[in-house]
Design a protein around this motif. Structure first.
Motif, short mmCIF file in Angstrom:
data_model
loop_
_atom_site.label_atom_id
_atom_site.label_comp_id
_atom_site.label_asym_id
_atom_site.label_seq_id
_atom_site.Cartn_x
_atom_site.Cartn_y
_atom_site.Cartn_z
N GLU A 8 -103.17 57.52 -72.67
CA GLU A 8 -103.66 58.56 -73.60
C GLU A 8 -102.69 59.71 -73.75
O GLU A 8 -102.57 60.32 -74.80
CB GLU A 8 -105.00 59.10 -73.09
N HIS A 9 -101.98 60.04 -72.68
CA HIS A 9 -101.10 61.21 -72.71
C HIS A 9 -99.66 60.74 -72.51
O HIS A 9 -99.26 60.37 -71.41
CB HIS A 9 -101.51 62.22 -71.63
N VAL A 10 -98.93 60.75 -73.61
CA VAL A 10 -97.59 60.17 -73.62
C VAL A 10 -96.57 61.24 -73.98
O VAL A 10 -96.79 62.01 -74.93
CB VAL A 10 -97.53 59.01 -74.65
N HIS A 11 -95.46 61.28 -73.26
CA HIS A 11 -94.42 62.26 -73.56
C HIS A 11 -93.09 61.51 -73.63
O HIS A 11 -92.72 60.79 -72.69
CB HIS A 11 -94.39 63.30 -72.43
N THR A 12 -92.37 61.67 -74.74
CA THR A 12 -91.15 60.89 -74.97
C THR A 12 -89.97 61.83 -75.18
O THR A 12 -90.05 62.75 -75.99
CB THR A 12 -91.34 59.99 -76.22
N LEU A 13 -88.88 61.55 -74.47
CA LEU A 13 -87.70 62.44 -74.53
C LEU A 13 -86.44 61.65 -74.83
O LEU A 13 -86.34 60.47 -74.49
CB LEU A 13 -87.47 63.09 -73.16
N ARG A 14 -85.44 62.36 -75.40
CA ARG A 14 -84.07 61.82 -75.46
C ARG A 14 -83.20 62.88 -74.81
O ARG A 14 -83.25 64.05 -75.20
CB ARG A 14 -83.63 61.63 -76.92
N VAL A 15 -82.42 62.46 -73.83
CA VAL A 15 -81.60 63.43 -73.10
C VAL A 15 -80.15 62.96 -73.15
O VAL A 15 -79.87 61.79 -72.88
CB VAL A 15 -82.07 63.51 -71.62
N PHE A 16 -79.26 63.88 -73.51
CA PHE A 16 -77.85 63.49 -73.72
C PHE A 16 -76.97 64.10 -72.62
O PHE A 16 -77.18 65.24 -72.21
CB PHE A 16 -77.40 63.93 -75.12
N PHE A 17 -75.97 63.31 -72.19
CA PHE A 17 -75.15 63.67 -71.02
C PHE A 17 -73.66 63.61 -71.37
O PHE A 17 -73.28 62.91 -72.30
CB PHE A 17 -75.43 62.69 -69.87
N PRO A 18 -72.81 64.25 -70.53
CA PRO A 18 -71.36 64.14 -70.79
C PRO A 18 -70.82 62.73 -70.51
O PRO A 18 -69.83 62.32 -71.12
CB PRO A 18 -70.74 65.16 -69.82
N GLY A 19 -71.41 61.98 -69.57
CA GLY A 19 -70.89 60.64 -69.24
C GLY A 19 -72.02 59.73 -68.78
O GLY A 19 -73.12 60.20 -68.45
N VAL A 20 -71.74 58.40 -68.75
CA VAL A 20 -72.80 57.45 -68.33
C VAL A 20 -73.17 57.65 -66.86
O VAL A 20 -74.30 57.40 -66.45
CB VAL A 20 -72.42 55.96 -68.53
N PHE A 79 -93.10 59.17 -70.40
CA PHE A 79 -94.02 59.33 -69.27
C PHE A 79 -95.43 59.08 -69.76
O PHE A 79 -95.80 59.53 -70.84
CB PHE A 79 -93.93 60.76 -68.71
N HIS A 80 -96.21 58.36 -68.98
CA HIS A 80 -97.63 58.15 -69.30
C HIS A 80 -98.43 58.89 -68.23
O HIS A 80 -98.43 58.49 -67.07
CB HIS A 80 -97.99 56.65 -69.27
N SER A 81 -99.08 59.98 -68.63
CA SER A 81 -99.78 60.82 -67.65
C SER A 81 -101.29 60.68 -67.82
O SER A 81 -101.78 60.26 -68.86
CB SER A 81 -99.39 62.28 -67.83
N SER A 82 -102.03 61.10 -66.77
CA SER A 82 -103.48 60.89 -66.81
C SER A 82 -104.22 61.99 -67.58
O SER A 82 -105.27 61.74 -68.16
CB SER A 82 -104.03 60.77 -65.39
N THR A 83 -103.72 63.22 -67.56
CA THR A 83 -104.36 64.30 -68.31
C THR A 83 -103.28 65.13 -69.03
O THR A 83 -102.11 65.03 -68.70
CB THR A 83 -105.10 65.28 -67.36
N ARG A 84 -103.74 65.98 -69.97
CA ARG A 84 -102.79 66.85 -70.68
C ARG A 84 -102.08 67.80 -69.71
O ARG A 84 -100.87 67.99 -69.79
CB ARG A 84 -103.54 67.62 -71.78
N GLU A 85 -102.84 68.33 -68.76
CA GLU A 85 -102.26 69.29 -67.81
C GLU A 85 -101.18 68.59 -66.97
O GLU A 85 -100.09 69.12 -66.75
CB GLU A 85 -103.33 69.86 -66.85
N ALA A 86 -101.50 67.36 -66.52
CA ALA A 86 -100.53 66.61 -65.71
C ALA A 86 -99.29 66.35 -66.56
O ALA A 86 -98.16 66.48 -66.08
CB ALA A 86 -101.14 65.30 -65.25
N LEU A 87 -99.50 66.01 -67.83
CA LEU A 87 -98.37 65.71 -68.71
C LEU A 87 -97.43 66.91 -68.81
O LEU A 87 -96.21 66.78 -68.70
CB LEU A 87 -98.89 65.34 -70.10
N GLU A 88 -98.03 68.12 -68.98
CA GLU A 88 -97.18 69.31 -69.13
C GLU A 88 -96.41 69.59 -67.86
O GLU A 88 -95.20 69.85 -67.89
CB GLU A 88 -98.05 70.51 -69.54
#
Ligand code: FAD
Length: 452
Positions: free
Chosen positions: A212-224, A273-282
């Motif tokens: 129910e509570h999904v958070h999706t990110l793209r994170v960019f780095f200087p190297g692999v 991330f798949h979290s159980s509640t909105r608070e946990a997600l944040e």
């Protein structure tokens, strides 16, 4: 009577002898050689599978089970006279039991069709190899994918199997329960056996509640290496990671060209991330951000809508095709090593460095939460041996670090030379099992193992 005539009589309306279908069934998505099977047979149930195997035995013709044809390592290439047993018509959902979190399906059903049918139940089947593979083929290759870090691959999600042996005998393996200690686990022997031990005709699969509570990110780095280091820290943190994917700068460049996307062209982690509640997600998202920043992240983008999230993962799944389309006329060597998580930064640095050292180009993507990544190396046909030499050195390094030569694609024909390096004397026990279950060597011969 001629054997093909006998086959047509045995299966009226279920045999295709056209050249186009015989060629289509003799190849997969990744192996450079094309083969041609003798005939394509479309069974419509377990009895048809039994009949086909008995016909094959009588006429000493090999049988190659066929799901959706999306495998990559020469799994479907006929090394001798063979029929293709295409299971796409055996594709029903036999039962969905939401209260038991399971379903019973036939092998030709694809994973997308299953998830489509599960809409409205609040449940889903999580294993996603990107391609719309059949569930029988996924079981036969022990497939996994972007969500495996959270939900496990096929082996973790198959409760029971029905399998037809080379002699036509039908075995029921496993039970519709989440745990059992009742005897040797023969079910697991058939998962990942690539059609060489039996034909899977029914699967009982685990289902999971939709997050129910999904958070999706793209994170960019200087190297692999920094990206791999960040993935290690995220995994070590115990955060509820559901997807953790690495794409190098070349993969993102290829995606931008292929899809017209505007991703920064730097090594990146795509995370969910798949979290159980909105608070946990944040709270969990804040911790994830702190961890990737500590590991050297340069830029972070969050998917704000369901549509953006869908597009991000669709792009990840297109990474293979993006590289393939950039290199017309090339052949492709794809590696699939996995190493223990702590060695991942060293392994990806090695993979990129080795490409440079060998004068090759390649894109690197991977399910790094599982320590698994792929380098896709386009080579002109005359340079194919150099691509293979790269793959072999990568395998040697992965094995030195305690890893494996194939985490999910399976062995087929192409990974066969690496099995002695990985298994040593144990390979002989695999041969004995094959000889016991398929003494005439008619089930997908030449794959996984060479028999004496
Ligand atoms: C773009 C792309 C991305 C991919 N990404 C991933 C990934 O992330 N993870 C991953 O695991 N794989 C990945 N793959 C590989 C592929 O999708 C998997 O190997 C998949 O599990 C193959 O399923 P299939 O139905 O296409 O099987 P097929 O290709 O038809 O067959 C594969 C093998 O299984 C055997 N087989 C098929 N059905 C049966 C049956 N009913 N009984 C016994 N044996 C059978 C065949 O004989 C063959 O040896 C990818 C492929 C592509 C093209």
């Amino acid at each position: 009577m001629d054997k093909l005539e006998a086959l047509k009589r045995l299966f009226p309306g279920k045999v295709d002898l056209s050249e186009s279908e015989r060629l289509r069934h003799g190849k997969d998505e990744g192996y450079p050689k094309e083969g041609e099977v003798l005939a394509v047979v479309y069974p419509e149930g377990v009895e048809d599978v039994q009949k086909a195997l008995l016909w094959a035995r009588e006429h000493r013709v090999a049988v190659i089970p066929y799901g959706a044809g999306t495998s990559l390592e020469g799994h479907l290439y006929p090394v001798q006279e063979a029929i293709s047993l295409d299971l796409s018509r055996v594709n029903r959902i036999l039962e969905v039991r939401p209260q038991d979190f399971l379903c019973v399906v036939e092998p030709g059903l694809t994973r997308k069709a299953l998830n489509e049918a599960l809409k409205g139940t609040g449940l889903f089947f999580p294993v996603d190899p990107g391609a719309d593979a059949s569930l029988g083929g996924m079981a036969a290759t022990n497939a996994s994918g972007t969500t495996t870090v959270r939900y496990g691959g096929m082996r973790a999600n198959i409760l029971a199997l029905q399998v037809v042996l080379a002699n036509g005998e039908v075995l029921e393996l496993g039970r519709p329960v989440r745990k059992t200690s009742a005897g040797y686990d023969l079910k697991d022997l058939f998962i990942g056996s690539e059609g060489t031990l039996g034909v899977i005709t029914r699967l009982t699969l685990r289902l999971h509640p939709l997050p129910e509570h999904v958070h999706t990110l793209r994170v960019f780095f200087p190297g692999v290496e920094e990206a791999a280091e960040a993935s290690f820290r995220v995994m070590a943190s115990g955060l509820p990671v559901a997807r953790l994917e690495l794409l190098d700068e070349f993969a993102l460049k290829a995606l931008n060209r292929h899809l017209g996307t505007g991703f920064p062209e730097r090594p990146a982690l795509f995370l969910e991330f798949h979290s159980s509640t909105r608070e946990a997600l944040e709270a969990e998202s804040a911790l994830a951000l702190a961890l990737v920043e500590e590991a050297g992240a340069l830029e972070v983008e969050a998917a704000k809508t369901e549509e953006e999230r869908r597009r991000q993962w669709e792009a990840r799944h297109q990474a293979y095709w993006a590289t393939v389309h950039l290199f017309p006329g090339h052949q492709f060597v794809i590696t699939d090593v996995a190493v223990p998580l702590s060695h991942l930064p060293e392994m990806v640095r090695y993979a990129q460095g080795l490409l440079k050292e060998m004068g090759l180009f390649g894109t690197l993507v991977g399910h790094v939460g599982d320590g698994n990544f792929h380098t896709l190396v386009p080579v002109l046909p005359e340079n194919y041996p150099r691509g293979e030499a790269y793959a072999e050195r990568l395998v040697q390094k992965a094995l030195e670090l305690g890893g494996t030569c194939t985490a999910e694609h399976g062995v087929g024909l192409r990974k066969k030379p690496y099995l002695p390096l990985e298994h040593g004397a144990t390979l002989e026990w695999m041969r004995r099992i094959k000889a016991l279950l398929d003494p005439e060597g008619l089930l997908n011969p030449g794959k996984v193992l060479d028999m004496p």
